[in-house]
Design an enzyme around this catalytic site. Structure first.
Site, PDB file in Angstrom:
ATOM      1  N   GLY A   1      46.938  38.288  38.957  1.00  0.00           N
ATOM      2  CA  GLY A   1      45.911  37.391  39.486  1.00  0.00           C
ATOM      3  C   GLY A   1      44.701  38.190  39.946  1.00  0.00           C
ATOM      4  N   HIS A   2      44.961  39.259  40.716  1.00  0.00           N
ATOM      5  CA  HIS A   2      43.857  40.130  41.152  1.00  0.00           C
ATOM      6  C   HIS A   2      43.158  40.733  39.933  1.00  0.00           C
ATOM      7  CE1 HIS A   2      46.670  40.746  44.793  1.00  0.00           C
ATOM      8  NE2 HIS A   2      45.659  40.029  45.240  1.00  0.00           N
TER       9      HIS A   2
ATOM     10  N   LYS B   1      43.207  29.831  43.097  1.00  0.00           N
ATOM     11  CA  LYS B   1      44.517  29.631  43.742  1.00  0.00           C
ATOM     12  C   LYS B   1      44.356  29.325  45.234  1.00  0.00           C
ATOM     13  CE  LYS B   1      48.866  31.744  44.726  1.00  0.00           C
ATOM     14  NZ  LYS B   1      48.589  32.085  46.130  1.00  0.00           N
TER      15      LYS B   1
ATOM     16  N   SER C   1      51.120  37.889  45.740  1.00  0.00           N
ATOM     17  CA  SER C   1      51.785  39.061  46.329  1.00  0.00           C
ATOM     18  C   SER C   1      53.113  38.663  46.961  1.00  0.00           C
ATOM     19  CB  SER C   1      50.882  39.688  47.393  1.00  0.00           C
ATOM     20  OG  SER C   1      49.637  39.989  46.818  1.00  0.00           O
TER      21      SER C   1
HETATM   22  P1  AMP Z   1      45.082  38.106  48.278  1.00  0.00           P
HETATM   23  O1  AMP Z   1      45.342  39.552  48.015  1.00  0.00           O
HETATM   24  O2  AMP Z   1      46.304  37.250  48.183  1.00  0.00           O
HETATM   25  O3  AMP Z   1      44.271  37.873  49.534  1.00  0.00           O
HETATM   26  O4  AMP Z   1      44.172  37.619  47.095  1.00  0.00           O
HETATM   27  C1  AMP Z   1      42.937  38.234  46.810  1.00  0.00           C
HETATM   28  C2  AMP Z   1      42.163  37.356  45.876  1.00  0.00           C
HETATM   29  O5  AMP Z   1      42.910  37.163  44.672  1.00  0.00           O
HETATM   30  C3  AMP Z   1      41.907  35.949  46.448  1.00  0.00           C
HETATM   31  O6  AMP Z   1      40.579  35.556  46.126  1.00  0.00           O
HETATM   32  C4  AMP Z   1      42.918  35.103  45.740  1.00  0.00           C
HETATM   33  O7  AMP Z   1      42.519  33.755  45.603  1.00  0.00           O
HETATM   34  C5  AMP Z   1      42.975  35.786  44.382  1.00  0.00           C
HETATM   35  N1  AMP Z   1      44.228  35.462  43.702  1.00  0.00           N
HETATM   36  C6  AMP Z   1      45.471  35.566  44.220  1.00  0.00           C
HETATM   37  N2  AMP Z   1      46.388  35.143  43.313  1.00  0.00           N
HETATM   38  C7  AMP Z   1      45.701  34.773  42.205  1.00  0.00           C
HETATM   39  C8  AMP Z   1      46.072  34.254  40.933  1.00  0.00           C
HETATM   40  N3  AMP Z   1      47.349  34.024  40.608  1.00  0.00           N
HETATM   41  N4  AMP Z   1      45.097  33.993  40.030  1.00  0.00           N
HETATM   42  C9  AMP Z   1      43.786  34.229  40.348  1.00  0.00           C
HETATM   43  N5  AMP Z   1      43.378  34.708  41.535  1.00  0.00           N
HETATM   44  C10 AMP Z   1      44.306  34.985  42.456  1.00  0.00           C
END
Ligand code: AMP
Length: 283
Positions: free
Chosen positions: A36-37, A149, A186
């Site tokens: 996703g990241h 997401k 994550s």
């Molecule tokens: P996080 O590390 O969970 O704070 O996520 C960092 C960024 O990645 C945030 O903008 C989330 O929305 C994005 N993100 C997390 N999971 C996904 C995914 N499966 N697809 C696309 N973007 C994602």
């Protein structure tokens, strides 16, 4: 790729760029880098001369200390993945670097942070607003990339950037999913084999709801169907399923073809909290 731990180091690097010609795209993360990241980084790569990521597990956006303590952390592996994604630099500050003093600020995003995640995670969006304001001020990116997401986060950050004149263009990237539809997250790392299998129910629930709403079933009946579908498994529980206007995030009780609608879900598999959404008109 250069790793910066200090604000002064990354600012020194940024001051050497010719910002009229070299745009900077920022991808803020909390680490445990996954596909996703990587889609966010790929999009940032295609739209900017420099791509900077950040890894910071922001303590003040967690309302549950156990969730914060158990949040997956794997910096060395993350750095490898970020290198492969052709990220130019990554900012990995310590808590003291980001919060030399406890923050006295708090954000109130009006109606935008009262429903959905905001209703279940008090203080969460204030913490998100504070850390992103710091990152925007430190890095001064031209663009910043967020995942669909976390739809409510994406909408709130867009408001934040506009309201406070950060001048950062907020880009929202579609959700990347595993083969069975589970959104990469994550927190998925914490699921055991049987929980991992059950976790795909959140996406199935969204697709069942999407089909039912598109066939004209009333919103309240679809909410009942989804509630039953998630709660019928012993180790799963629904926190909310809501049908909302995707721009205002206000709940919708009747589908109106003129509104862009999002279906938002959050709940638990065991003690692990997962979150997802789809648009009513997406495939
Ligand atoms: P996080 O590390 O969970 O704070 O996520 C960092 C960024 O990645 C945030 O903008 C989330 O929305 C994005 N993100 C997390 N999971 C996904 C995914 N499966 N697809 C696309 N973007 C994602």
């Amino acid at each position: 790729m250069v790793v910066y731990n200090q604000i002064s180091e990354i600012q020194k690097f940024l001051s050497g760029l010719n910002r009229d010609k070299q745009s900077v795209g920022l991808v803020p993360t909390m680490g445990a880098i996954h596909e996703g990241h990587l889609t966010l980084l790929e999009t940032a790569r295609s739209e900017n001369e420099f791509v900077i990521s950040s890894i910071f597990v922001n303590p003040i956006q967690f309302n549950n200390p156990r969730d914060y303590n158990k949040y997956p952390r794997n910096i060395n592996h993350d750095i490898e993945l970020l290198k492969q994604a052709q990220c130019d630099g990554t900012f990995i500050p310590t808590i003291d670097e980001m919060y030399p003093n406890p923050s006295i600020i708090s954000f109130n995003f009006g109606t935008y942070d009262k429903g959905l995640e905001g209703a279940h995670r008090p203080g969460h969006f204030s913490g998100v607003g504070i850390v992103l304001s710091k990152l925007f001020n430190i890095i001064k990116p031209d663009r910043a990339y967020f995942g669909q997401k976390d739809l409510q986060q994406a909408v709130i950050v867009t408001k934040l950037s506009q309201d406070l004149h950060f001048g950062v263009e907020i880009k929202v990237v579609p959700t990347k999913r595993e083969a069975d539809g589970l959104a990469f997250s994550s927190r998925n790392q914490r699921l055991d084999t049987s929980q991992r299998k059950d976790a795909s129910r959140f996406y199935s629930a969204l697709k069942i709801a999407q089909k039912a709403l598109n066939e004209g079933q009333p919103v309240n009946k679809v909410i009942q169907t989804v509630t039953h579908y998630i709660n019928e498994l012993e180790n799963m529980s629904l926190e909310y399923f809501e049908v909302v206007n995707s721009e205002t995030l206000n709940p919708v009780s009747k589908i109106n073809s003129k509104e862009k609608i999002a279906l938002c879900i959050a709940g638990f598999v065991g003690e692990i909290r997962l979150l997802d959404n789809i648009y009513l008109d997406e495939n």
